[in-house]
Design an enzyme around this catalytic site. Structure first.
Site, PDB file in Angstrom:
ATOM      1  N   SER A  24      -4.365  -6.460   0.835  1.00  0.00           N
ATOM      2  CA  SER A  24      -3.814  -5.188   1.310  1.00  0.00           C
ATOM      3  C   SER A  24      -3.659  -4.166   0.196  1.00  0.00           C
ATOM      4  O   SER A  24      -4.026  -4.396  -0.948  1.00  0.00           O
ATOM      5  CB  SER A  24      -2.462  -5.385   2.004  1.00  0.00           C
ATOM      6  OG  SER A  24      -1.468  -5.748   1.049  1.00  0.00           O
ATOM      7  N   THR A  56      -9.191  -2.168   3.664  1.00  0.00           N
ATOM      8  CA  THR A  56      -8.078  -3.109   3.690  1.00  0.00           C
ATOM      9  C   THR A  56      -6.994  -2.540   4.592  1.00  0.00           C
ATOM     10  O   THR A  56      -7.202  -1.509   5.229  1.00  0.00           O
ATOM     11  CB  THR A  56      -7.555  -3.425   2.272  1.00  0.00           C
ATOM     12  OG1 THR A  56      -6.668  -4.544   2.339  1.00  0.00           O
ATOM     13  CG2 THR A  56      -6.856  -2.236   1.639  1.00  0.00           C
ATOM     14  N   TYR A  57      -5.860  -3.198   4.646  1.00  0.00           N
ATOM     15  CA  TYR A  57      -4.765  -2.738   5.495  1.00  0.00           C
ATOM     16  C   TYR A  57      -3.567  -2.353   4.640  1.00  0.00           C
ATOM     17  O   TYR A  57      -3.436  -2.770   3.488  1.00  0.00           O
ATOM     18  CB  TYR A  57      -4.389  -3.807   6.526  1.00  0.00           C
ATOM     19  CG  TYR A  57      -3.920  -5.107   5.917  1.00  0.00           C
ATOM     20  CD1 TYR A  57      -2.563  -5.352   5.733  1.00  0.00           C
ATOM     21  CD2 TYR A  57      -4.838  -6.071   5.516  1.00  0.00           C
ATOM     22  CE1 TYR A  57      -2.138  -6.543   5.154  1.00  0.00           C
ATOM     23  CE2 TYR A  57      -4.420  -7.255   4.950  1.00  0.00           C
ATOM     24  CZ  TYR A  57      -3.068  -7.491   4.767  1.00  0.00           C
ATOM     25  OH  TYR A  57      -2.651  -8.659   4.194  1.00  0.00           O
ATOM     26  N   GLY A  72      -4.611  -8.690  -3.809  1.00  0.00           N
ATOM     27  CA  GLY A  72      -5.641  -9.659  -3.468  1.00  0.00           C
ATOM     28  C   GLY A  72      -7.004  -9.230  -3.979  1.00  0.00           C
ATOM     29  O   GLY A  72      -7.127  -8.671  -5.066  1.00  0.00           O
ATOM     30  N   ALA A  73      -8.039  -9.490  -3.183  1.00  0.00           N
ATOM     31  CA  ALA A  73      -9.409  -9.176  -3.594  1.00  0.00           C
ATOM     32  C   ALA A  73      -9.584  -7.696  -3.921  1.00  0.00           C
ATOM     33  O   ALA A  73     -10.371  -7.336  -4.802  1.00  0.00           O
ATOM     34  CB  ALA A  73     -10.390  -9.602  -2.501  1.00  0.00           C
ATOM     35  N   ALA A  74      -8.841  -6.826  -3.243  1.00  0.00           N
ATOM     36  CA  ALA A  74      -8.937  -5.383  -3.506  1.00  0.00           C
ATOM     37  C   ALA A  74      -8.558  -5.047  -4.941  1.00  0.00           C
ATOM     38  O   ALA A  74      -9.019  -4.043  -5.492  1.00  0.00           O
ATOM     39  CB  ALA A  74      -8.054  -4.621  -2.527  1.00  0.00           C
TER      40      ALA A  74
END
Length: 152
Positions: A24, A56-57, A72-74
């Site tokens: 996110s 993403t959110y 995270g991945a972001a």
């Protein structure tokens, strides 16, 4: 139905990147509310420094913190200090386009709002689209459909 820009945080600076979080982007609720971005809403993120584009959110951080944290991945795509654009969108009928006024916030290097703008699309006398960017009226959130709510 067409996918249309609903709101933007334009040129906001990344304040942190947390690779070990579940994913996110964490944003200041003040910024989200003013641009019409909801918690858990999917957003597009465009990194002005690297050109990376991700989806993403949103989760809400501390009110007034001016935070912009990729999780995270972001976190691999944006680093602290990077300037990014965050955009949410809606699906509307083409005939509804003149009824919306997407809110765009621009930022200084400390993530203070510099300017509040609205995107406006109208039809001219010949039925052609006309686009304008105007300074925003005093609103408490972006107008997605119908008349915006005015702050008293």
């Amino acid at each position: 139905m067409r996918r249309i820009v609903a709101g933007k945080l334009h040129g906001i600076y990344v304040t942190d990147a947390n690779l070990n979080y579940h994913g996110s982007i964490t944003l200041d609720p003040d910024h989200c509310e003013e641009a019409g971005i909801l918690p858990m809403e999917f957003v597009e993120i465009w990194n002005k420094n690297s050109g990376a584009r991700i989806s993403t959110y949103v989760i809400l951080g501390e009110r007034g913190s001016r935070c912009c944290i990729l999780n995270g991945a972001a976190a691999r795509t944006c680093q602290p200090g990077d300037q990014i654009i965050i955009c949410n969108s809606i699906y509307i009928r083409e005939s509804e386009l003149p009824d919306i006024r997407p809110r765009v916030l621009t930022f200084d290097s400390d993530n203070r709002v510099l300017d509040r703008l609205e995107y406006i699309v109208k039809f001219d006398d010949f039925g052609r689209y006309r686009f304008a960017i105007e300074r925003a009226r005093s609103l408490n959130h972006a107008s997605i459909a119908g008349e915006p709510k005015t702050v008293a």
